[in-house]
Design a protein around this motif. Structure first.
Motif, PDB file in Angstrom:
ATOM      1  N   SER A  25     -16.862   2.134 -35.468  1.00  0.00           N
ATOM      2  CA  SER A  25     -16.763   1.188 -34.360  1.00  0.00           C
ATOM      3  C   SER A  25     -16.240  -0.170 -34.804  1.00  0.00           C
ATOM      4  CB  SER A  25     -18.141   1.014 -33.696  1.00  0.00           C
ATOM      5  OG  SER A  25     -18.582   2.224 -33.116  1.00  0.00           O
ATOM      6  N   VAL A  26     -16.197  -0.404 -36.095  1.00  0.00           N
ATOM      7  CA  VAL A  26     -15.747  -1.694 -36.598  1.00  0.00           C
ATOM      8  C   VAL A  26     -14.239  -1.843 -36.422  1.00  0.00           C
ATOM      9  CG1 VAL A  26     -15.447  -0.798 -38.946  1.00  0.00           C
ATOM     10  CG2 VAL A  26     -15.803  -3.235 -38.591  1.00  0.00           C
ATOM     11  N   LYS A 116     -25.643  -4.397 -34.967  1.00  0.00           N
ATOM     12  CA  LYS A 116     -24.597  -5.222 -34.376  1.00  0.00           C
ATOM     13  C   LYS A 116     -23.368  -5.287 -35.281  1.00  0.00           C
ATOM     14  CE  LYS A 116     -26.335  -6.757 -30.485  1.00  0.00           C
ATOM     15  NZ  LYS A 116     -25.637  -6.500 -29.189  1.00  0.00           N
ATOM     16  N   SER A 117     -23.570  -5.214 -36.597  1.00  0.00           N
ATOM     17  CA  SER A 117     -22.451  -5.244 -37.551  1.00  0.00           C
ATOM     18  C   SER A 117     -21.827  -3.871 -37.731  1.00  0.00           C
ATOM     19  CB  SER A 117     -22.934  -5.756 -38.911  1.00  0.00           C
ATOM     20  OG  SER A 117     -23.403  -7.073 -38.825  1.00  0.00           O
ATOM     21  N   ASN A 118     -22.297  -2.875 -36.973  1.00  0.00           N
ATOM     22  CA  ASN A 118     -21.779  -1.501 -37.019  1.00  0.00           C
ATOM     23  C   ASN A 118     -22.063  -0.803 -38.338  1.00  0.00           C
ATOM     24  OD1 ASN A 118     -20.436  -1.484 -34.343  1.00  0.00           O
ATOM     25  ND2 ASN A 118     -19.117  -3.025 -35.268  1.00  0.00           N
ATOM     26  N   PHE A 119     -23.122  -1.216 -39.030  1.00  0.00           N
ATOM     27  CA  PHE A 119     -23.594  -0.476 -40.195  1.00  0.00           C
ATOM     28  C   PHE A 119     -24.476   0.675 -39.724  1.00  0.00           C
ATOM     29  CE2 PHE A 119     -22.346  -4.163 -42.643  1.00  0.00           C
ATOM     30  CZ  PHE A 119     -22.032  -3.632 -43.888  1.00  0.00           C
ATOM     31  N   LYS A 120     -24.376   1.803 -40.415  1.00  0.00           N
ATOM     32  CA  LYS A 120     -25.189   2.969 -40.101  1.00  0.00           C
ATOM     33  C   LYS A 120     -26.021   3.358 -41.311  1.00  0.00           C
ATOM     34  CE  LYS A 120     -21.785   4.880 -36.846  1.00  0.00           C
ATOM     35  NZ  LYS A 120     -20.906   6.044 -36.552  1.00  0.00           N
ATOM     36  N   PHE A 175     -27.194   1.517 -46.190  1.00  0.00           N
ATOM     37  CA  PHE A 175     -26.383   1.303 -44.994  1.00  0.00           C
ATOM     38  C   PHE A 175     -24.914   1.430 -45.401  1.00  0.00           C
ATOM     39  CE2 PHE A 175     -30.242  -1.187 -44.374  1.00  0.00           C
ATOM     40  CZ  PHE A 175     -30.636  -0.829 -43.080  1.00  0.00           C
ATOM     41  N   ARG A 176     -24.112   2.040 -44.547  1.00  0.00           N
ATOM     42  CA  ARG A 176     -22.687   2.170 -44.879  1.00  0.00           C
ATOM     43  C   ARG A 176     -21.848   1.861 -43.646  1.00  0.00           C
ATOM     44  NH1 ARG A 176     -20.017   6.027 -41.565  1.00  0.00           N
ATOM     45  NH2 ARG A 176     -21.467   7.686 -41.046  1.00  0.00           N
ATOM     46  N   ARG A 177     -20.631   1.353 -43.906  1.00  0.00           N
ATOM     47  CA  ARG A 177     -19.710   1.027 -42.820  1.00  0.00           C
ATOM     48  C   ARG A 177     -18.273   1.102 -43.323  1.00  0.00           C
ATOM     49  NH1 ARG A 177     -19.371  -4.985 -40.667  1.00  0.00           N
ATOM     50  NH2 ARG A 177     -17.854  -5.089 -42.361  1.00  0.00           N
ATOM     51  N   CYS A 402     -24.273 -11.964 -40.838  1.00  0.00           N
ATOM     52  CA  CYS A 402     -24.236 -12.844 -39.667  1.00  0.00           C
ATOM     53  C   CYS A 402     -22.803 -13.145 -39.256  1.00  0.00           C
ATOM     54  CB  CYS A 402     -24.989 -14.141 -39.972  1.00  0.00           C
ATOM     55  SG  CYS A 402     -26.760 -13.896 -40.249  1.00  0.00           S
ATOM     56  N   ASP A 403     -21.947 -13.414 -40.215  1.00  0.00           N
ATOM     57  CA  ASP A 403     -20.544 -13.688 -39.905  1.00  0.00           C
ATOM     58  C   ASP A 403     -19.855 -12.435 -39.371  1.00  0.00           C
ATOM     59  OD1 ASP A 403     -18.259 -15.605 -40.044  1.00  0.00           O
ATOM     60  OD2 ASP A 403     -17.459 -14.072 -41.385  1.00  0.00           O
ATOM     61  N   ASP A 404     -20.189 -11.262 -39.937  1.00  0.00           N
ATOM     62  CA  ASP A 404     -19.603 -10.005 -39.455  1.00  0.00           C
ATOM     63  C   ASP A 404     -19.926  -9.767 -37.993  1.00  0.00           C
ATOM     64  OD1 ASP A 404     -18.329  -9.323 -41.750  1.00  0.00           O
ATOM     65  OD2 ASP A 404     -19.835  -7.892 -42.447  1.00  0.00           O
TER      66      ASP A 404
END
Length: 502
Positions: A25-26, A116-120, A175-177, A402-404
């Motif tokens: 989703s990123v 929210k940062s699209n980490f899974k 967590f991975r993205r 937070c920035d992501d």
């Protein structure tokens, strides 16, 4: 994430190992590039200026929405920072129960930011597929679980259940993205020798019939495990057409390479999918009489899937693998048998005895020195990961997150608004499809656009509404800027410009 091997239709062809992955989703494009590219697609100069102003106001407003939440997150983490957190907790004079509440609040905020940062959260299935192959790391790496705390995460997941948690979720979370590709070109002579020995050994097992017995045992074990953890995705037909949310990546390994003189003597290129970003969360086990309060966060980039063991916390020092010990034992048994047969013979040829002993000792030495070479490569890989692959840790990781969040939210809102502005009314499904097509056509990237989040933010900003049949439409650019209004950042910039002019 799934895997398949192709090559049975034509055994002469090089075998391919394909991994099926879900689109992320990123949005991987930088925000300034998105804004300038979309602005250049607007014909009228006045509209282009209004669009650029709107993009700034969207950015400032969304940043303000998250500011208080991020401040709470950073304040909580300051109490659990592994370096200075313990002293701050002592100054607060908090009870163990109050500390537990603060820990769980921090983890709740953290998992929200991760989402929210699209980490899974990496699942057992994804990790199993990732580590089934070998890339640059050829040693079995395991975690020393006695050095990891099991209470912190166990308590969190008991209060906040998650689906498909990995078996180690009580000790640490990965967590991975994002998905990328890593390629390495080299001669790989030791690895090629190991591959030839492995293929020869596999052939011996097939000829002797031992392979059949092993396969029956492994099938029974896999069937039992499958019954316990039935996953419908694993049963999908991998030859079927992929849906719109999936894509394929090829894994090129030495173990599957085609045997030929040029490939054995020359340079070859191996390829491995990578996790673009990985964050590891864990706490060390408490020492006797001193409870551990520090929470570790480590942030890595471009980690090859097959080498993801390098990010594991509290790794054990690697040793000889069971296969290496089997090689030692088999070499010793075969050598001693041959030696005993020679000694029982009518004539004891010293040259024959010397040759047998030399062969056994040489093979054992080769196995040992191969291990030492792999150990040296592992140490170099760990050192490289610390300097090249590790982005940050602790508070720095939270600042990245937070920035992501802000960057992703702003990009989603700007793209969705641009689509409605240029292409008119759209249903949620149409807006999702058009946004993904725009990203693909203008930037050459494939992603799973998070239309739900984008629409929610646009409605919250008040610049998008729905008609009587549920289609979304946006207000004009000038009206959108009036609705959002002048932001605090713009006022500060005007004051700064006035001061400079004076």
């Amino acid at each position: 994430m799934e895997r398949k091997a192709e090559g049975k239709k034509n055994e002469k062809k090089k075998k391919k190992e394909i991994i099926r992955l879900e689109k992320e989703s990123v949005i991987p494009i930088l925000k300034p590039k998105i804004i300038m590219t979309l602005a250049n697609l607007i014909e009228l100069g006045s509209d282009r200026n209004e669009f650029l102003k709107l993009c700034k106001r969207i950015d400032y407003t969304i940043r303000a929405w998250y500011l208080l939440q991020f401040e709470d997150l950073m304040q909580l983490y300051s109490l659990f920072d592994p370096v200075h957190g313990a002293k701050k907790l002592e100054q607060q004079h908090l009870s163990p129960e109050e500390i537990d509440v603060l820990e769980q609040n921090f983890l709740t905020y953290l998992f929200q930011i991760m989402e929210k940062s699209n980490f899974k959260v990496a699942t057992d299935e994804e990790i199993d597929i990732a580590v089934t192959g070998q890339y640059l790391l050829n040693l079995p790496i395991t975690v020393d679980e006695s050095k990891l705390d099991k209470k912190l995460l166990s308590k969190y997941f008991s209060q906040h259940p998650h689906e498909n948690l990995p078996e180690f979720a009580d000790k640490y979370i990965i967590f991975r993205r994002g998905i990328g590709i890593d390629r390495t070109t080299n001669y790989f002579f030791p690895e090629k020798v190991d591959m030839l020995i492995a293929r020869l050994w596999a052939k011996i097992l097939r000829v002797t019939g031992i392979a059949i017995l092993l396969s029956k045992f492994l099938k029974g074990h896999k069937r039992q495990k499958k019954d316990q953890n039935e996953d419908p995705k694993k049963n999908d037909d991998l030859d079927a057409e992929p849906d719109q949310e999936e894509f394929f990546v090829e894994r090129i390994r030495i173990q599957n390479m085609e045997l030929s003189l040029p490939s054995l003597l020359g340079k070859i290129t191996i390829q491995e999918p990578t996790f673009d970003r990985i964050i590891v969360l864990y706490r060390r086990a408490s020492q006797k009489g001193k409870p551990e309060t520090g929470i570790f966060l480590k942030h890595f980039k471009n980690i090859p899937m097959a080498d993801m063991e390098i990010v594991l916390p509290e790794k054990k020092s690697p040793g000889l693998t069971p296969v290496d010990w089997v090689k030692f034992l088999i070499s010793a048994v075969v050598g001693l048998s041959a030696l005993a047969g020679t000694l029982k013979g009518p004539s004891n040829d010293l040259w024959v005895i010397f040759a047998i002993l030399s062969g056994v000792v040489g093979y054992c030495a080769k196995t040992y020195f191969t291990f030492q070479a792999n150990l040296s490569a592992y140490q170099n890989l760990i050192t490289q990961s610390m300097y090249d692959k590790q982005l940050d840790s602790g508070k720095g990781t939270l600042l990245h997150l937070c920035d992501d969040v802000i960057q992703q939210e702003v990009k989603e809102v700007i793209i969705a608004f641009f689509i409605l502005m240029e292409q008119g009314k759209a249903t949620r499904q149409d807006l999702d499809y058009r946004s993904e097509e725009l990203i693909k056509e203008e930037f050459g990237e494939n992603c799973n656009f998070d239309v739900d989040d984008a629409v929610q933010k646009l409605e919250k900003l008040g610049i998008v509404s729905r008609d009587t049949i549920g289609r979304y439409y946006c207000v004009g650019l000038k009206r959108a800027n009036e609705i959002i209004g002048t932001t605090t950042e713009e006022l500060v910039m005007k004051v700064g410009q006035g001061a400079n002019a004076a």
